[in-house]
Design an enzyme around this catalytic site. Sequence first.
Site, PDB file in Angstrom:
ATOM      1  N   HIS A 533       0.828  -1.202   0.000  1.00 23.51           N
ATOM      2  CA  HIS A 533       0.000   0.000   0.000  1.00 23.51           C
ATOM      3  C   HIS A 533       0.866   1.257   0.000  1.00 23.51           C
ATOM      4  O   HIS A 533       1.488   1.595   1.004  1.00 23.51           O
ATOM      5  CB  HIS A 533      -0.929  -0.020   1.229  1.00 23.51           C
ATOM      6  CG  HIS A 533      -1.799   1.191   1.341  1.00 23.51           C
ATOM      7  ND1 HIS A 533      -2.286   1.653   2.545  1.00 23.51           N
ATOM      8  CD2 HIS A 533      -2.265   2.051   0.388  1.00 23.51           C
ATOM      9  CE1 HIS A 533      -3.012   2.732   2.334  1.00 23.51           C
ATOM     10  NE2 HIS A 533      -3.015   2.997   1.052  1.00 23.51           N
ATOM     11  N   VAL A 544       5.322   2.859   3.019  1.00 24.38           N
ATOM     12  CA  VAL A 544       4.704   1.727   2.311  1.00 24.38           C
ATOM     13  C   VAL A 544       4.222   0.754   3.374  1.00 24.38           C
ATOM     14  O   VAL A 544       5.002   0.283   4.210  1.00 24.38           O
ATOM     15  CB  VAL A 544       5.690   1.030   1.347  1.00 24.38           C
ATOM     16  CG1 VAL A 544       5.088  -0.279   0.854  1.00 24.38           C
ATOM     17  CG2 VAL A 544       6.018   1.925   0.169  1.00 24.38           C
ATOM     18  N   GLU A 545       2.916   0.471   3.351  1.00 22.70           N
ATOM     19  CA  GLU A 545       2.307  -0.456   4.294  1.00 22.70           C
ATOM     20  C   GLU A 545       2.224  -1.830   3.629  1.00 22.70           C
ATOM     21  O   GLU A 545       1.509  -2.008   2.646  1.00 22.70           O
ATOM     22  CB  GLU A 545       0.914   0.074   4.652  1.00 22.70           C
ATOM     23  CG  GLU A 545       0.259  -0.573   5.829  1.00 22.70           C
ATOM     24  CD  GLU A 545      -1.077   0.100   6.151  1.00 22.70           C
ATOM     25  OE1 GLU A 545      -1.469   0.086   7.319  1.00 22.70           O
ATOM     26  OE2 GLU A 545      -1.729   0.622   5.208  1.00 22.70           O
ATOM     27  N   ILE A 546       2.995  -2.770   4.138  1.00 21.63           N
ATOM     28  CA  ILE A 546       3.021  -4.121   3.590  1.00 21.63           C
ATOM     29  C   ILE A 546       2.060  -4.980   4.409  1.00 21.63           C
ATOM     30  O   ILE A 546       2.199  -5.082   5.629  1.00 21.63           O
ATOM     31  CB  ILE A 546       4.445  -4.707   3.630  1.00 21.63           C
ATOM     32  CG1 ILE A 546       5.402  -3.822   2.822  1.00 21.63           C
ATOM     33  CG2 ILE A 546       4.462  -6.136   3.112  1.00 21.63           C
ATOM     34  CD1 ILE A 546       6.856  -4.183   2.997  1.00 21.63           C
ATOM     35  N   LEU A 581      -3.709  -0.690   9.144  1.00 18.15           N
ATOM     36  CA  LEU A 581      -3.331   0.132  10.287  1.00 18.15           C
ATOM     37  C   LEU A 581      -3.648   1.611  10.035  1.00 18.15           C
ATOM     38  O   LEU A 581      -4.464   2.219  10.713  1.00 18.15           O
ATOM     39  CB  LEU A 581      -1.839  -0.047  10.598  1.00 18.15           C
ATOM     40  CG  LEU A 581      -1.302   0.609  11.882  1.00 18.15           C
ATOM     41  CD1 LEU A 581      -0.033  -0.092  12.323  1.00 18.15           C
ATOM     42  CD2 LEU A 581      -1.017   2.096  11.738  1.00 18.15           C
TER      43      LEU A 581
END
Length: 813
Positions: A533, A544-546, A581
């Site tokens: 993301h 960057v949201e993994i 999150l």
Amino acid sequence: MSSNSSLPSSIPLPSSTLTPVLTLPTITLLLDSTLIAYIALNNRSGNVNLMNQQFVEDLDACLDWLEAGFMPAHQHASTVGKAASGPTETLQSQLKRFKEMKKQRKEQLKKSDVNVSNVDPRHTNVQCVVVLSEKESWMVGADIFGLYGITDGKLATQISREGQKVLQRLSELKIPTVAAINGTALGGGLELSMACKYRWCANDSSVQLGLPEIQLGVLPGAGGCVRLPRLIGLEEAMKLILAGGSMRPEKAHKLGLVDELIDSKDRFPDDHRFFKNVRNKVVKMVDGGSFPKSHEHSGGWLEEFWAGRYLMKRTAKQNLDKMTRGNYPAPYAALDVLLYGYKSSVPDALKYEAQRFGQLAETQVSKNLMSIFFLRENAKKMSTYIKNPNVKPMEVKRISVIGAGVMGSGIAQLFANKRTPVYLKDIKQEFVDKGLKQIRDAFEKQVTKKRSTPQSAEQKIGMVVGGIEYVPLGDCDVIIEAAVENMNLKKRILQDCEKNTPESTIFSTNTSTLSITELATVSKRPDKVVGMHFFNPATVLPLVEIIRGAKTSDETVATIYQLSLKLGKIPIVVNDGPGFLVNRILGIYLLEAMRMIQEKYNIEHIDTALKDFGMPMGAIRLIDEVGLDVASHSGDTLEVLGERFKKDDKGKENMKKMLESGSLGHKTGKGFFMYDKDGKMQGLNPRLKKLAGYDHSRAKNIKAKTVVNRCVLPMINEAAYILDEKIAKDAGTVDTGMVFGTGFAPFRGGLLAYADSLGVDQVVTRLQKLEKKYGNRFKPAPLLLRMAKNGEKFFPQRVNVGSKKGSSAQSKL
């Protein structure tokens, strides 16, 4: 150490002419044919050079040795190889000090990496000192970890003074000194270079020169505030220091910070062009006995006259007020030091710089900003999230991005910028062409702004090819899907990709809310399905949201993590769940702001209160930036989490009217606010009364404290639910996501650091009061109740200096 030892291959100087003199923990001092001394920076306990206490001691020892060898020029010929006749008292004391140091160093030899040769400094004829680095970077600044633990301002002032004194000794050497900057020089590294008479820098755009201390809540404390204005002028120094910024060598040379740009691009393996060019230049000057005049800035009338400096101060303070809203004391203190020091003597200016440095170092703001720095550094380590050392990321040579819209083309641009080949795919060629044009325009804009060369821009543009076929995906190692937020569409894309790619190909989706686990149910290889993301705009926002699905493998996560780091991003890893999150916490924040609009509270009061709290923009303005359509879809997805996210019928009706009218926010020129053709906000949307039932002329006032409690405390509460549900592994992950994904007030240390500053028990008490007044959506999470009962903190190891007010010390001006 024997005299025939040579430098490591990283600094390929001719070993036959080199004589190692001192080998210290952070520096090697060498002589080149007894005429040139090299102070080679080499921190043996780490990957980078730091200006810490050990370095200060080591540089002091080098200067002891060098100064012991200085004597009037006419004595050199008669004293080489002999004891000096009639040395001065100063020389006597220097020699005595050096002998004492040498004895102490030899005593330490068995305990540390220290060696002292038998070369007598009086038997040398050093004509020039060159400071260079054995590391890839030059010096990246101070030891932040050491500074973080200091809570006594007087001690911080003393440490600053010690660094200043040794650099002042370097600046006062009787022979020319050259800073040969082969890599990035930041903070104390740049201050070290400014203490040299000349600065020669590698002509390499990857090198950064800067003073970022403001970003850590302090100011340059080793002479940076004093020397930089004398080199490039007060106005330019203010621009660099007050922003905590950096610059490339070309600009530094133009301003006069760098005297020479040295060719550094190797023509063949082991060319080591930079170091050879530096040595040749120094040898030529030494042999010729002629050194150029060092650069000195000649100020304009604004800088030289008090009225001009007053105008500069007033303008700078106005800009700081606008940018920081008074929440960051460091830039104000730095402005004070810069203006005072510019027309003061160097000793007085240095003393005041150290004093203000110490005052800032003991503030909670500085500790909070340093904590943010640690979060960022921690995110660079894959071991933060993947504990198994045997898990390795797979090699990624080629990427495909599915979806050529604003987000997709932005992601493709990121990879092209790192020279990774990208295939950009969409369902229509016109969409692909539009995306490719966006990428071309972005790189050409960099050329216009002189941030890139035309040749480099064309190479990067050439990294991206586009099309509508699936066949080219067969050569791709990772696919990043960036289509619209529709689960059925994403499932179809995944299945089509799997038909055209080998089993090793990873499928990542840029979804902001949709379940990775559900998406993987249609996959033949669910271990290769993962969320990646990016935050809009992808080329700007660092997070960057993994997202790990139920069957996502460690290798897949590791590969996407490594890929994110390659892009220069800050990755976090979270488990699957509605909104993951960042969007889950942000969602509850925006929803509460929307509720206040429905309650007829003043929109401008709401946004001003949140900006004063430290948010980069108000919540209502943020909804416009996100897009009302995107925010509405995200809100619908989050409703499965229960009452906290439920919208009442009136709120749903108002949102529907806004969407149907085309009032989607910034992107359509109208949302809650209006925007001109250049995107500049022009005030509230005049149709809000009709569309959202909001009449600004009759809007109610609301206290800033009420706004903050209603918007921010639910964020803390939701973060506690997220931790209890194991969506995020720890509080550090939460705060990394919120600071780098949403811009949550960095000076507060992060969302959960802010909770600690209030006290978890106080957070619970305030939530309970809100629950009593507004309903169950404010009911404290079980984790908060447990922590309050046990007196726990989210970050028990963090430094808390409380209400120290060192930053508010009286100005000299």
